[in-house]
Design a protein around this motif. Sequence first.
Motif, mmCIF file in Angstrom:
data_model
loop_
_atom_site.group_PDB
_atom_site.id
_atom_site.type_symbol
_atom_site.label_atom_id
_atom_site.label_comp_id
_atom_site.label_asym_id
_atom_site.label_seq_id
_atom_site.Cartn_x
_atom_site.Cartn_y
_atom_site.Cartn_z
ATOM 1 N N LEU A 266 0.931 -1.053 0.070
ATOM 2 C CA LEU A 266 0.025 -0.179 -0.080
ATOM 3 C C LEU A 266 1.052 1.103 0.118
ATOM 4 O O LEU A 266 1.718 1.456 0.904
ATOM 5 N N ALA A 267 0.752 2.005 -1.053
ATOM 6 C CA ALA A 267 1.712 3.378 -1.090
ATOM 7 C C ALA A 267 1.553 4.223 0.098
ATOM 8 O O ALA A 267 2.673 4.590 0.445
ATOM 9 N N PRO A 268 0.200 4.601 0.584
ATOM 10 C CA PRO A 268 0.353 5.417 1.550
ATOM 11 C C PRO A 268 1.111 5.177 2.942
ATOM 12 O O PRO A 268 1.759 5.852 3.600
ATOM 13 N N ASP A 269 1.245 3.618 3.124
ATOM 14 C CA ASP A 269 1.691 3.147 4.350
ATOM 15 C C ASP A 269 3.335 3.031 4.161
ATOM 16 O O ASP A 269 4.297 3.512 4.750
ATOM 17 N N VAL A 270 3.595 3.107 3.019
ATOM 18 C CA VAL A 270 5.090 2.665 2.360
ATOM 19 C C VAL A 270 5.753 4.088 2.557
ATOM 20 O O VAL A 270 6.776 4.489 3.021
ATOM 21 N N ALA A 271 4.934 5.192 1.928
ATOM 22 C CA ALA A 271 5.555 6.519 1.936
ATOM 23 C C ALA A 271 5.624 7.199 3.195
ATOM 24 O O ALA A 271 6.490 7.900 3.509
ATOM 25 N N LYS A 272 4.551 6.912 4.176
ATOM 26 C CA LYS A 272 4.664 7.544 5.542
ATOM 27 C C LYS A 272 5.901 6.750 6.136
ATOM 28 O O LYS A 272 6.678 7.574 6.767
ATOM 29 N N ARG A 273 6.088 5.574 6.091
ATOM 30 C CA ARG A 273 7.281 4.967 6.788
ATOM 31 C C ARG A 273 8.509 5.455 6.018
ATOM 32 O O ARG A 273 9.416 5.933 6.652
ATOM 33 N N ARG A 706 11.389 -5.047 0.385
ATOM 34 C CA ARG A 706 12.315 -3.880 0.441
ATOM 35 C C ARG A 706 11.597 -2.549 0.840
ATOM 36 O O ARG A 706 11.834 -1.831 1.686
ATOM 37 N N LEU A 707 10.555 -2.531 -0.021
ATOM 38 C CA LEU A 707 9.764 -1.382 0.079
ATOM 39 C C LEU A 707 8.955 -1.059 1.603
ATOM 40 O O LEU A 707 8.778 -0.084 1.922
ATOM 41 N N THR A 708 8.563 -2.413 2.100
ATOM 42 C CA THR A 708 8.140 -2.498 3.219
ATOM 43 C C THR A 708 8.974 -2.259 4.334
ATOM 44 O O THR A 708 8.347 -1.628 5.495
ATOM 45 N N ARG A 709 9.989 -2.731 4.422
ATOM 46 C CA ARG A 709 10.972 -2.925 5.371
ATOM 47 C C ARG A 709 11.731 -1.482 5.539
ATOM 48 O O ARG A 709 11.986 -0.896 6.570
ATOM 49 N N VAL A 710 12.454 -1.285 4.327
ATOM 50 C CA VAL A 710 13.243 -0.191 4.366
ATOM 51 C C VAL A 710 13.050 0.853 3.200
ATOM 52 O O VAL A 710 13.763 0.975 2.335
ATOM 53 N N PRO A 711 11.915 1.408 3.136
ATOM 54 C CA PRO A 711 11.669 2.293 1.860
ATOM 55 C C PRO A 711 12.872 3.437 1.739
ATOM 56 O O PRO A 711 12.990 3.789 0.767
ATOM 57 N N ILE A 712 13.456 3.738 2.868
ATOM 58 C CA ILE A 712 14.671 4.742 2.616
ATOM 59 C C ILE A 712 15.537 4.298 1.806
ATOM 60 O O ILE A 712 16.329 5.199 1.249
#
Length: 818
Positions: A266-273, A706-712
Amino acid sequence: MLSLARRQSAYKNSLVEPARLLTSVFLGADSPQQISRGNIFRLLAQIPHPPSDRSTLLQIQPAYYLSSSVFMSMASGGEGSSAIPHRHTNRLAKERSPYLLQHAHNPVDWYPWGQDAFNKAKNEDKPIFLSVGYSTCHWCHVMERESFEDEEIGKILSDNFVCIKLDREERPDVDKVYMTFVQATSGGGGWPMSVWLTPDLRPFIGGTYFPPRDHGRRPGLKTVLTRIIQQWQNNRTALESSGDRILEALKKGTAVDANPGESPPLAPDVAKRCFQQLAHSYEEEYGGFRDAPKFPSPVNLMFLMTYWSVNRSTSEGVEALQMALHTLRMMALGGIHDHVSQGFHRYSTDSSWHVPHFEKMLYDQAQLAVAYINASQVSGEQVFADVAKDILLYVSRDLSDQSGGFYSAEDADSVPASGGPEKREGAFCVWTASEVRELLQDVVEGATGSATQADIFMHHYGVKEQGNVDPEQDPHGELQGQNVLIVRYSVELTAAHFGINIEKVNEVLASARAKMAEVRKSRPRPHLDTKMLASWNGLMLSAYARVGAVLGDKALLERAMEAGNFLKDHLWDAERQTILRSCYRGDQMEVQQISPPISGFLDDYAFIICGLLDLYEATLQTEWLQWAEELQLRQDVLFLDDQGGGYFCSDPTDSTVLLRLKEDQDGAEPSGNSVSASNLLRLSRYTGRQEWLQRSQQLLAAFSDRLTRVPIALPEMVRALMTQHYSLKQIVICGQRDAPDTTGLLAAVNSLFLPHKVLILIDNEADSFLSQHLPMLSSMTQQGGVATAYVCQDFTCSLPVTEPQELRRLLLDGTTEN
């Protein structure tokens, strides 16, 4: 992380102990069990490793890692040179890479990467010594001067190894494979990279910089080579089997695949993280991420502005924008920004952006120009647009080839104007107080205390009589007594201090900078890497197109089209339908190619496609859109992973590249997969190809973990995920291309930061490419004989608008006035 490693040759204290232990394991190994896999892994499982944004790439611990780079400080640029006539010439003299040519007169029997070297290793059953670097890498040149110009070491290398020298910028695919090995077996990496391979190219030992001879408990290259020769002769099976096991583990550990039917996160969750992780590492006083060294990290800044664009009413959205704009402001004021000759240096060695590593890279200029022009759209502040133009002025003047292409880099080191055989860090860029006073002697009329130009300039830019560089930022004493220009006061405060108006201060400072730029021209210049790379030229194409469109600057758009034509003329093999990785400036300023040329990699296709899409939106000439579609089709054929989703970095059928990697980090450059995810979404809206929309979704699903754990680690891919989630707006303008009413609507679009849009022009002449791909366009026409805009999203279009302000309002909040 890799973005921090790429311009530094060393990791410091956190790796000293691992290096020491590994050295004792390998160099002190007298029996096979001492270098057995179990002993080494048990030993190294107890060793902590430095935190890294590459994070848990593998769960295995280091096998063999030999490096003295851990004792070295942050890298600086340079190019060793000598006035002594050449005693040796090896086969690298026939190459075109500036980096390989720098090693053409070593007493080492160097080979370029290729079948001749591989055959020699197999025929003579010798291990391969692979040395990897790039032409503006300081510690690469230190190692050359200390070791590769050493007759004794050269003989040891030539007699016992097949020696291969590789330019990592020419062959990023090979570099990534062996850097993955070095990082996985050490917890760090950098350049120069030194790796020992079996004749079938499997690595068994890796490291970075080595001094020539032992120093205390640090092994020198001569000792390392001697021990490797002994182990190769007496313990080869253990070396090879350990390397094989590590390589197999790497193949499993680097796999990036989507499960059947898996959807992107989910983009909003990943972007927030991603925002939260960036906010945690943000340094509030001067901006940027981490204390020091500080890298520009344009991918982070672009993400933050995009995050704000969909969260404008939230406190987190406002904070994200503040982080991006403050960082960009402080960088523009700092010494990382060249206030005399424009452009940005590679990174800052301190937290305040003051003392840089003076190397200038093309990819930094490209991405920062886009970041600054986007900041101008977001904030409305002219200063950001001025910096964007400033960057492109530097690139046009100093990094441009007459063919329309762009050179790769300028070095950090050069010979001081005062002379001497030794190059010094920043010599081309820094100033003594006496130099400034001598140059700027004119008294400024009306200034308090009969102040001179020098007085005002030195006050404003922090120039001190004793120099303004902290000794901690100058470990080798190269900048002693020198000044790195940094804006210390606003123009308003400087004006008040000297009792003159702001216009006068701006006039004095501009005049002073122009005089200093003339002095710079007489100084010995740093080494210029005139290699022209497809990927970096693609990034620069985007920069000229985007800045030119926002500013309505025809000269910048003309330069963008020159760059597009250069790519098609010199880096596109129409017969083979293949992008070429690189070309070179010849001795007569002509463009040269090597034989056989290096075929392009994923980054080359992805960055050029992005540049072409940006060029279409800037010029609205569909020839660029057509070529982008053509290149995307070729990229899919060459690099697509049909099963797992996403794209391999290089041709998966190349047997000399041992790992089929998918780059999983947006570092100094965005990854090819991140850019491709956005390209596919944009192209699907231009061409109506639904398979490209699905392909982008599959790519994003492949990187879900990768996107879920360390999106940075993947901020550019998070932007693509957001684009997929929020859906692209199609802004369609019907009107004659150069008519005032059409240009007014286009200017309204280009004045806004709209990361989730595609722009289409329908003029009176039927455009077969767009009309064939998008039948819906046939229903869109001018209203009342004037240029008309439609905004469409999710198969629904707004009512037509004809006024620029009405279009701006529609794009910003989705409403129009009745």
